[in-house]
Design a protein around this motif. Structure first.
Motif, PDB file in Angstrom:
ATOM      1  N   ARG A 145       0.992  -1.343   0.337  1.00 34.39           N
ATOM      2  CA  ARG A 145      -0.007   0.537  -0.130  1.00 34.39           C
ATOM      3  C   ARG A 145       0.658   1.442   0.548  1.00 34.39           C
ATOM      4  O   ARG A 145       0.238   2.423   0.027  1.00 34.39           O
ATOM      5  N   HIS A 146       2.108   1.361   0.369  1.00 30.51           N
ATOM      6  CA  HIS A 146       2.748   2.489   0.347  1.00 30.51           C
ATOM      7  C   HIS A 146       4.153   1.949  -0.603  1.00 30.51           C
ATOM      8  O   HIS A 146       4.868   1.952  -0.183  1.00 30.51           O
ATOM      9  N   PRO A 147       4.252   1.889  -1.484  1.00 35.62           N
ATOM     10  CA  PRO A 147       6.024   1.770  -2.409  1.00 35.62           C
ATOM     11  C   PRO A 147       6.311   2.535  -2.010  1.00 35.62           C
ATOM     12  O   PRO A 147       7.724   1.863  -2.573  1.00 35.62           O
ATOM     13  N   GLU A 148       6.585   4.116  -2.154  1.00 37.32           N
ATOM     14  CA  GLU A 148       7.423   4.708  -2.339  1.00 37.32           C
ATOM     15  C   GLU A 148       8.172   4.025  -0.442  1.00 37.32           C
ATOM     16  O   GLU A 148       8.971   5.200  -0.611  1.00 37.32           O
ATOM     17  N   TRP A 149       7.717   3.455   0.285  1.00 36.30           N
ATOM     18  CA  TRP A 149       8.457   3.559   1.788  1.00 36.30           C
ATOM     19  C   TRP A 149       9.921   2.453   0.966  1.00 36.30           C
ATOM     20  O   TRP A 149       9.365   1.190   0.324  1.00 36.30           O
TER      21      TRP A 149
END
Length: 83
Positions: free
Chosen positions: A74-78
């Motif tokens: 859900r947070h691919p930027e992490w």
């Protein structure tokens, strides 16, 4: 002695101390190269729908970059942290 398998603890992320102690390992630099340690990062448990037990996150106070364990869909930027 710590029974790693009994408690399903991954040794990549924890270090045994003494007979019954455990210390959680953490990243020492953020994904952008800033040093991480006391007073330089936020350590948190992030509840999430992509995994039943949530994520451990380390957020850099300098640039707001995030390491996460395990990876979060859900947070691919992490940035996933593998220890």
């Amino acid at each position: 002695m710590i029974e790693w398998e009994r408690y399903q603890v991954d040794r990549r992320y924890f270090t045994a101390t003494g007979k019954h102690g455990v210390i959680e390992r953490f990243p020492t630099i953020c994904p952008n190269g800033h040093p991480l340690g006391p007073d330089t990062m936020l350590v948190a448990a992030h509840p999430c729908l992509c995994i039943s037990h949530g994520h451990r996150i380390w957020r850099c106070w300098t640039c707001d970059a995030v390491w996460t364990r395990p990876p979060c869909s859900r947070h691919p930027e992490w940035t996933p942290w593998s220890g």
